[in-house]
Design an enzyme around this catalytic site. Structure first.
Site, short mmCIF file in Angstrom:
data_model
loop_
_atom_site.label_atom_id
_atom_site.label_comp_id
_atom_site.label_asym_id
_atom_site.label_seq_id
_atom_site.Cartn_x
_atom_site.Cartn_y
_atom_site.Cartn_z
N TYR A 12 0.82 -1.22 0.00
CA TYR A 12 0.00 0.00 0.00
C TYR A 12 0.86 1.27 0.00
CZ TYR A 12 -3.27 3.46 2.04
OH TYR A 12 -4.01 4.57 2.32
N LEU A 60 12.88 -11.17 1.90
CA LEU A 60 14.02 -10.62 2.64
C LEU A 60 14.72 -11.71 3.46
CD1 LEU A 60 13.10 -7.84 1.76
CD2 LEU A 60 13.22 -7.07 4.11
N SER A 125 6.28 3.48 13.33
CA SER A 125 4.85 3.68 13.55
C SER A 125 4.61 4.46 14.83
CB SER A 125 4.20 2.30 13.66
OG SER A 125 2.89 2.40 14.13
N ALA A 126 3.51 5.17 14.84
CA ALA A 126 3.07 5.86 16.06
C ALA A 126 2.85 4.87 17.20
CB ALA A 126 1.78 6.61 15.78
N TYR A 150 3.56 -7.00 16.83
CA TYR A 150 3.83 -6.18 15.64
C TYR A 150 4.49 -4.86 16.06
CZ TYR A 150 3.11 -2.43 12.35
OH TYR A 150 3.33 -1.33 11.56
N LYS A 154 8.53 -2.91 15.70
CA LYS A 154 8.90 -1.54 15.29
C LYS A 154 9.83 -0.91 16.34
CE LYS A 154 6.61 -1.50 11.46
NZ LYS A 154 7.38 -1.66 10.22
N ASN A 180 -1.82 7.47 10.89
CA ASN A 180 -2.73 6.51 10.24
C ASN A 180 -2.89 6.82 8.75
OD1 ASN A 180 -3.28 6.35 13.17
ND2 ASN A 180 -4.85 4.90 12.55
N ASN A 199 -8.72 -4.95 8.97
CA ASN A 199 -8.54 -4.64 10.39
C ASN A 199 -8.67 -3.14 10.64
OD1 ASN A 199 -7.59 -7.33 11.12
ND2 ASN A 199 -5.82 -6.80 9.85
N ARG A 232 -7.65 9.71 16.13
CA ARG A 232 -6.41 9.37 15.43
C ARG A 232 -6.01 10.48 14.47
NH1 ARG A 232 -6.71 6.25 18.80
NH2 ARG A 232 -6.60 3.97 18.78
P1 NAD Z 1 1.63 -3.68 3.08
O1 NAD Z 1 1.38 -5.00 3.69
O2 NAD Z 1 0.67 -3.20 2.04
O3 NAD Z 1 3.09 -3.63 2.47
C1 NAD Z 1 4.16 -4.39 3.00
C2 NAD Z 1 4.79 -5.14 1.85
O4 NAD Z 1 5.89 -5.91 2.33
C3 NAD Z 1 3.83 -6.11 1.16
O5 NAD Z 1 3.84 -5.86 -0.23
C4 NAD Z 1 4.40 -7.50 1.48
O6 NAD Z 1 4.17 -8.41 0.44
C5 NAD Z 1 5.88 -7.18 1.68
N1 NAD Z 1 6.62 -8.09 2.56
C6 NAD Z 1 6.31 -8.47 3.82
N2 NAD Z 1 7.25 -9.31 4.29
C7 NAD Z 1 8.18 -9.45 3.32
C8 NAD Z 1 9.40 -10.18 3.21
N3 NAD Z 1 9.84 -10.97 4.20
N4 NAD Z 1 10.10 -10.08 2.07
C9 NAD Z 1 9.66 -9.32 1.03
N5 NAD Z 1 8.53 -8.62 1.08
C10 NAD Z 1 7.79 -8.68 2.22
O7 NAD Z 1 1.73 -2.62 4.27
P2 NAD Z 1 1.78 -1.03 4.23
O8 NAD Z 1 0.56 -0.52 4.86
O9 NAD Z 1 2.17 -0.55 2.90
O10 NAD Z 1 2.96 -0.79 5.26
C11 NAD Z 1 4.30 -0.59 4.85
C12 NAD Z 1 5.18 -0.46 6.07
O11 NAD Z 1 4.73 0.63 6.86
C13 NAD Z 1 5.16 -1.69 6.99
O12 NAD Z 1 6.43 -1.88 7.51
C14 NAD Z 1 4.19 -1.27 8.07
O13 NAD Z 1 4.45 -1.95 9.26
C15 NAD Z 1 4.50 0.20 8.18
N6 NAD Z 1 3.40 0.98 8.75
C16 NAD Z 1 2.16 0.89 8.18
C17 NAD Z 1 1.11 1.61 8.73
C18 NAD Z 1 -0.28 1.48 8.17
O14 NAD Z 1 -1.23 1.82 8.85
N7 NAD Z 1 -0.46 1.01 6.94
C19 NAD Z 1 1.34 2.44 9.84
C20 NAD Z 1 2.62 2.52 10.38
C21 NAD Z 1 3.64 1.78 9.82
C1 WQD Z 2 -8.53 3.42 13.91
C2 WQD Z 2 -9.69 3.65 14.86
C3 WQD Z 2 -10.36 1.70 16.10
C4 WQD Z 2 -11.72 -0.66 12.71
C5 WQD Z 2 -3.23 0.68 13.47
C6 WQD Z 2 -2.04 0.07 14.15
C7 WQD Z 2 -0.88 1.04 14.12
C8 WQD Z 2 -0.61 1.50 12.71
C9 WQD Z 2 -1.85 2.04 12.04
C10 WQD Z 2 0.44 -0.14 11.39
C11 WQD Z 2 -9.51 2.96 16.21
C12 WQD Z 2 -11.45 2.15 15.16
C13 WQD Z 2 -11.23 0.35 13.49
C14 WQD Z 2 -13.11 -0.97 12.83
C15 WQD Z 2 -13.34 0.77 14.46
N1 WQD Z 2 -0.26 0.40 11.94
N2 WQD Z 2 -12.01 1.06 14.35
N3 WQD Z 2 -13.86 -0.23 13.70
O1 WQD Z 2 -5.54 1.03 15.54
O2 WQD Z 2 -5.13 3.50 15.15
O3 WQD Z 2 -3.61 1.86 14.18
O4 WQD Z 2 -2.90 1.05 12.13
O5 WQD Z 2 1.30 -0.41 10.83
O6 WQD Z 2 0.22 0.37 14.64
O7 WQD Z 2 -2.35 -0.23 15.49
O8 WQD Z 2 -5.84 2.05 13.23
O9 WQD Z 2 -7.53 1.84 11.46
O10 WQD Z 2 -7.20 -0.08 13.07
O11 WQD Z 2 -8.25 2.02 13.86
O12 WQD Z 2 -14.06 1.39 15.23
O13 WQD Z 2 -13.63 -1.89 12.18
O14 WQD Z 2 -10.86 3.05 14.26
O15 WQD Z 2 -10.88 1.27 17.30
O16 WQD Z 2 -10.10 3.80 17.15
P1 WQD Z 2 -5.07 2.10 14.66
P2 WQD Z 2 -7.22 1.38 12.82
#
Ligand code: NAD
Ligand code: WQD
Length: 339
Positions: A12, A60, A125-126, A150, A154, A180, A199, A232
Site C-alpha cells: 500500500y 528478505l 509507527s506511532a 507487531y 517496530k 494513520n 482490520n 487518530r
Molecule cells: P503492506 O502489507 O501493504 O506492504 C508491505 C509489503 O511488504 C507487502 O507488499 C508485502 O508483500 C511485503 N513483505 C512483507 N514481508 C516481506 C518479506 N519478508 N520479504 C519481502 N517482502 C515482504 O503494508 P503497508 O501498509 O504498505 O505498510 C508498509 C510499512 O509501513 C510496513 O512496515 C508497516 O508496518 C509500516 N506501517 C504501516 C502503517 C499502516 O497503517 N499502513 C502504519 C505505520 C507503519
Molecule cells: C482506527 C480507529 C479503532 C476498525 C493501526 C495500528 C498502528 C498503525 C496504524 C500499522 C480505532 C477504530 C477500526 C473498525 C473501528 N499500523 N475502528 N472499527 O488502531 O489506530 O492503528 O494502524 O502499521 O500500529 O495499530 O488504526 O484503522 O485499526 O483504527 O471502530 O472496524 O478506528 O478502534 O479507534 P489504529 P485502525
C-alpha cells in the site's frame, strides 16, 4: 540520479512511494515477496508514471536472493517497507512476526553493509509511543508500553538501526513514525488492498460502502474523548509517500546520523468524525453499530508534525475530505482491489 531499493514496494504505502520516487526522477528497484500485495500494483505504478521500475519477487529472509539483488544493482539508499503489519494476527503469530520483521531487516542491513550501502529509511509507527505521554505527540515523547508483537518489532527495529549507527557512524538512519495512512492515489488506480476482512477503519468503511461488508462496528463509545470514540491522526498516503522523497533529500546532504520524524497532519479525528467526513465527501451513508472496545486501542493519538516541516520541508497537504474522496474513488473503481 540515485537508485533507491524499495522493500515492500508492491504494498500500500510502497506503491504510492514508488510513484512519487519515479516522478521525482529516482531509479526504483523493488523487492517484495507479494505475501500481502500483488504484481498488478507495480504494473499500475508504471502505467501512472510512464516509467519503468525493476522488480524482484524475493523474500528478505532469502539471503542469497538478497545478495544477488545487491550484486546486480547499484543501490544508493534503501526505503524499507517490507514487513507484516496486522496487529491482531501478530498476537496469535508472534514467532512469524518477529522472524519476518526482525530477521528480514537484519539480513537486509547485513547485505547493505557488505555492499557499502549505508542509508536506510525505515517505516516505523506511532505505535511506538504506546498510550502517549504527551498529546500532541512530539518526537521527544518517550516510547511507551507497546501492546502487541507487531508494534514491538517496530520499537526493536528502531533500536537495532540506532545501534548500527552507533557501531558505524557513517550509517544514515531515518526513522519515520507514520500515524494513520489512508486514502489513495488521485487516479484511483492504486490503493489499499487488504486480504480478508480489513482490520483498519478506512478499508472497512469503503467495503461497507461498496457492499462487500454489511455494517461497520465502531469499537467503543465510552472513551474520554469529545464524542467517546477514539481519536487518530489520519494522513493521506500520497502525503506520506512524499515524506519519503523529502527524507531521501535530507539524508543525501548529511554525513551520518539517526533522525526521527513523526509523519502525520497534527489533526485528530474521532471514528465518528471519519464516518461523517466519508459520508459527506461521497454523499452516501455508512451503516454502523457501536461495539465493545478493541483490546490495545489507545483513546487518542495524534502528533505535532512541526519537526518534519522544519527539518525536511515536509507538510501534509491533503485534508480528511480528500482522504475520504480518494479512498472511495479507489474502492468503487476497484471493488475487489487488484483481483
Ligand atoms: P503492506 O502489507 O501493504 O506492504 C508491505 C509489503 O511488504 C507487502 O507488499 C508485502 O508483500 C511485503 N513483505 C512483507 N514481508 C516481506 C518479506 N519478508 N520479504 C519481502 N517482502 C515482504 O503494508 P503497508 O501498509 O504498505 O505498510 C508498509 C510499512 O509501513 C510496513 O512496515 C508497516 O508496518 C509500516 N506501517 C504501516 C502503517 C499502516 O497503517 N499502513 C502504519 C505505520 C507503519
Ligand atoms: C482506527 C480507529 C479503532 C476498525 C493501526 C495500528 C498502528 C498503525 C496504524 C500499522 C480505532 C477504530 C477500526 C473498525 C473501528 N499500523 N475502528 N472499527 O488502531 O489506530 O492503528 O494502524 O502499521 O500500529 O495499530 O488504526 O484503522 O485499526 O483504527 O471502530 O472496524 O478506528 O478502534 O479507534 P489504529 P485502525
Amino acid at each position: 540520479m540515485a537508485t533507491i531499493l524499495v522493500t515492500g514496494g508492491a504494498g500500500y504505502i510502497g506503491s504510492h512511494t514508488c510513484v512519487e520516487l519515479l516522478e521525482a526522477g529516482y531509479d526504483v528497484v523493488v523487492v517484495d515477496n507479494l505475501c500481502n500485495s500483488s504484481r498488478e500494483s507495480l504494473r499500475r505504478v508504471e502505467e501512472l508514471t510512464g516509467k519503468k521500475l525493476t522488480f524482484y519477487e524475493a523474500d528478505l529472509l532469502d539471503r542469497e536472493a538478497m545478495e544477488r539483488i545487491f550484486d546486480n544493482e547499484r543501490v544508493d539508499a534503501v526505503i524499507h517497507f517490507a514487513g507484516l503489519k496486522a496487529v491482531g494476527e501478530s498476537v496469535c503469530k508472534p514467532l512469524e512476526y518477529y522472524h519476518n520483521n526482525i530477521t528480514g531487516t537484519l539480513i537486509l542491513c547485513d547485505c547493505m553493509r557488505r555492499h557499502g550501502v549505508k542509508s536506510i529509511v525505515f517505516s516505523s509507527s506511532a505505535t511506538v509511543y504506546g498510550d502517549p505521554a504527551i498529546i500532541p505527540i512530539t518526537e521527544e515523547c518517550p516510547k511507551g508500553e507497546i501492546t502487541n508483537p507487531y508494534g514491538r518489532t517496530k520499537g526493536m527495529l528502531e533500536q537495532i538501526l540506532t545501534d548500527l549507527h552507533t557501531a558505524d557512524p557513517d550509517w544514515k538512519v531515518m526513522l519515520l513514525r507514520y500515524f494513520n495512512p489512508i486514502g489513495a492515489h488521485k487516479s484511483g488506480r492504486i490503493g489499499e488492498n487488504p486480504r480478508g476482512i480489513p482490520n483498519n477503519l478506512l478499508p472497512y468503511i469503503t467495503q461497507v460502502a461498496v457492499g462487500r461488508l454489511v455494517c461497520l462496528g465502531v469499537f467503543g463509545n465510552d472513551y474520554d474523548t469529545p464524542d467517546g470514540t477514539c481519536v487518530r491522526d489520519y494522513i493521506h498516503v500520497v502525503d506520506l509517500a512524499n515524506g519519503h522523497v523529502k527524507a531521501l533529500a535530507k539524508m543525501a546532504g548529511e554525513q551520518g546520523g539517526v533522525w526521527i520524524y513523526n509523519l502525520g497532519t497534527g489533526v485528530g479525528y474521532s471514528v465518528l468524525d471519519v464516518i461523517n467526513a466519508f459520508e459527506e465527501a461521497n454523499d452516501l451513508k455508512i451503516n454502523y453499530v457501536f461495539k465493545e472496545r478493541r483490546a490495545g486501542d489507545v483513546p487518542a493519538c495524534y502528533c505535532d508534525p512541526s519537526k518534519a516541516e522544519r527539518e525536511l520541508g515536509w507538510k501534509a497537504r491533503y485534508g480528511i475530505r480528500e482522504m475520504c474522496e480518494d479512498a472511495w474513488r479507489w474502492q468503487k473503481t476497484n471493488p475487489k482491489g487488484y483481483e
